[in-house]
Design a protein around this motif. Sequence first.
Motif, PDB file in Angstrom:
ATOM      1  N   ASP A  73       0.809  -1.210   0.000  1.00 49.41           N
ATOM      2  CA  ASP A  73       0.000   0.000   0.000  1.00 49.41           C
ATOM      3  C   ASP A  73       0.847   1.267   0.000  1.00 49.41           C
ATOM      4  O   ASP A  73       0.489   2.244  -0.653  1.00 49.41           O
ATOM      5  CB  ASP A  73      -0.939   0.013   1.207  1.00 49.41           C
ATOM      6  CG  ASP A  73      -1.937   1.148   1.123  1.00 49.41           C
ATOM      7  OD1 ASP A  73      -2.695   1.196   0.125  1.00 49.41           O
ATOM      8  OD2 ASP A  73      -1.960   1.995   2.032  1.00 49.41           O
ATOM      9  N   MET A  89      -8.358   4.785  -2.319  1.00 48.60           N
ATOM     10  CA  MET A  89      -8.390   4.268  -0.949  1.00 48.60           C
ATOM     11  C   MET A  89      -9.453   3.181  -0.796  1.00 48.60           C
ATOM     12  O   MET A  89      -9.225   2.162  -0.134  1.00 48.60           O
ATOM     13  CB  MET A  89      -8.623   5.395   0.045  1.00 48.60           C
ATOM     14  CG  MET A  89      -7.435   6.311   0.213  1.00 48.60           C
ATOM     15  SD  MET A  89      -7.758   7.684   1.321  1.00 48.60           S
ATOM     16  CE  MET A  89      -7.731   6.868   2.900  1.00 48.60           C
ATOM     17  N   ALA A 135      -0.991   4.568   6.891  1.00 51.57           N
ATOM     18  CA  ALA A 135      -1.418   3.495   5.989  1.00 51.57           C
ATOM     19  C   ALA A 135      -0.692   2.192   6.320  1.00 51.57           C
ATOM     20  O   ALA A 135      -1.300   1.120   6.350  1.00 51.57           O
ATOM     21  CB  ALA A 135      -1.169   3.894   4.542  1.00 51.57           C
ATOM     22  N   GLY A 154     -11.803  -4.752   5.651  1.00 50.00           N
ATOM     23  CA  GLY A 154     -10.844  -3.737   5.207  1.00 50.00           C
ATOM     24  C   GLY A 154     -11.530  -2.432   4.847  1.00 50.00           C
ATOM     25  O   GLY A 154     -11.113  -1.354   5.270  1.00 50.00           O
ATOM     26  N   PHE A 155     -12.607  -2.532   4.080  1.00 50.03           N
ATOM     27  CA  PHE A 155     -13.349  -1.330   3.700  1.00 50.03           C
ATOM     28  C   PHE A 155     -14.019  -0.686   4.911  1.00 50.03           C
ATOM     29  O   PHE A 155     -13.958   0.532   5.094  1.00 50.03           O
ATOM     30  CB  PHE A 155     -14.395  -1.659   2.634  1.00 50.03           C
ATOM     31  CG  PHE A 155     -15.287  -0.503   2.313  1.00 50.03           C
ATOM     32  CD1 PHE A 155     -14.797   0.605   1.656  1.00 50.03           C
ATOM     33  CD2 PHE A 155     -16.621  -0.514   2.683  1.00 50.03           C
ATOM     34  CE1 PHE A 155     -15.609   1.691   1.358  1.00 50.03           C
ATOM     35  CE2 PHE A 155     -17.447   0.559   2.399  1.00 50.03           C
ATOM     36  CZ  PHE A 155     -16.941   1.661   1.732  1.00 50.03           C
ATOM     37  N   ALA A 195     -11.504   1.094   7.066  1.00 56.28           N
ATOM     38  CA  ALA A 195     -10.883   2.227   6.380  1.00 56.28           C
ATOM     39  C   ALA A 195     -11.861   3.375   6.149  1.00 56.28           C
ATOM     40  O   ALA A 195     -11.438   4.518   5.926  1.00 56.28           O
ATOM     41  CB  ALA A 195     -10.304   1.773   5.043  1.00 56.28           C
ATOM     42  N   GLY A 207      -7.707  -6.090   1.600  1.00 51.58           N
ATOM     43  CA  GLY A 207      -8.443  -6.877   2.587  1.00 51.58           C
ATOM     44  C   GLY A 207      -8.715  -8.276   2.069  1.00 51.58           C
ATOM     45  O   GLY A 207      -8.569  -9.264   2.798  1.00 51.58           O
ATOM     46  N   LEU A 214      -4.485  -4.808  10.303  1.00 54.71           N
ATOM     47  CA  LEU A 214      -5.688  -5.364   9.671  1.00 54.71           C
ATOM     48  C   LEU A 214      -5.746  -6.897   9.645  1.00 54.71           C
ATOM     49  O   LEU A 214      -6.805  -7.462   9.922  1.00 54.71           O
ATOM     50  CB  LEU A 214      -5.859  -4.789   8.262  1.00 54.71           C
ATOM     51  CG  LEU A 214      -7.148  -5.156   7.532  1.00 54.71           C
ATOM     52  CD1 LEU A 214      -8.366  -4.653   8.304  1.00 54.71           C
ATOM     53  CD2 LEU A 214      -7.128  -4.593   6.121  1.00 54.71           C
ATOM     54  N   SER A 258      -8.432  -0.697  -0.054  1.00 58.87           N
ATOM     55  CA  SER A 258      -8.902  -1.331   1.181  1.00 58.87           C
ATOM     56  C   SER A 258      -9.653  -2.624   0.873  1.00 58.87           C
ATOM     57  O   SER A 258      -9.491  -3.622   1.584  1.00 58.87           O
ATOM     58  CB  SER A 258      -9.768  -0.372   1.991  1.00 58.87           C
ATOM     59  OG  SER A 258     -10.977  -0.066   1.326  1.00 58.87           O
ATOM     60  N   TYR A 289      -2.524  -1.405   7.675  1.00 56.55           N
ATOM     61  CA  TYR A 289      -2.431  -2.717   7.035  1.00 56.55           C
ATOM     62  C   TYR A 289      -1.588  -3.701   7.845  1.00 56.55           C
ATOM     63  O   TYR A 289      -1.707  -4.910   7.654  1.00 56.55           O
ATOM     64  CB  TYR A 289      -1.917  -2.594   5.604  1.00 56.55           C
ATOM     65  CG  TYR A 289      -3.005  -2.065   4.710  1.00 56.55           C
ATOM     66  CD1 TYR A 289      -4.088  -2.870   4.375  1.00 56.55           C
ATOM     67  CD2 TYR A 289      -2.990  -0.752   4.256  1.00 56.55           C
ATOM     68  CE1 TYR A 289      -5.115  -2.388   3.586  1.00 56.55           C
ATOM     69  CE2 TYR A 289      -4.013  -0.267   3.462  1.00 56.55           C
ATOM     70  CZ  TYR A 289      -5.070  -1.086   3.135  1.00 56.55           C
ATOM     71  OH  TYR A 289      -6.100  -0.611   2.367  1.00 56.55           O
TER      72      TYR A 289
END
Length: 105
Positions: A18, A86, A35, A64-65, A68, A94, A42, A90, A39
């Motif tokens: 990322d 973004m 960022a 992930g979404f 984020a 993810g 995550l 994500s 991650y």
Amino acid sequence: MRKFFLTLLIGIAAGTLDVLPMIKMKLDQYSIASAFVFYLILPFVIFNLNLYGIVWWMKGGMIGFGLALPVIILVAREDKKSMVPMVVMSIILGTVISTAGYYLI
């Protein structure tokens, strides 16, 4: 202990994927660090959260979404162009994290 280190390794790999474009675009160090840490953490959330029967490959992108989204909203106030990348990153990262966890852990 093996699961912890594999999860950490997956987080480092996702974080690196990322931030590489961010470094190339010369974004500020706080955005890059934020960022990367997102991650890095995550995979621990994805691998330890049960989403009521959601299939494994879908779970990563959704988490992930979802995690984020607050940052995406905050960034959108200053830079509307970065919203789409973004959201896409994500969801994709993810899903990649979820897939790596499924096959490796």
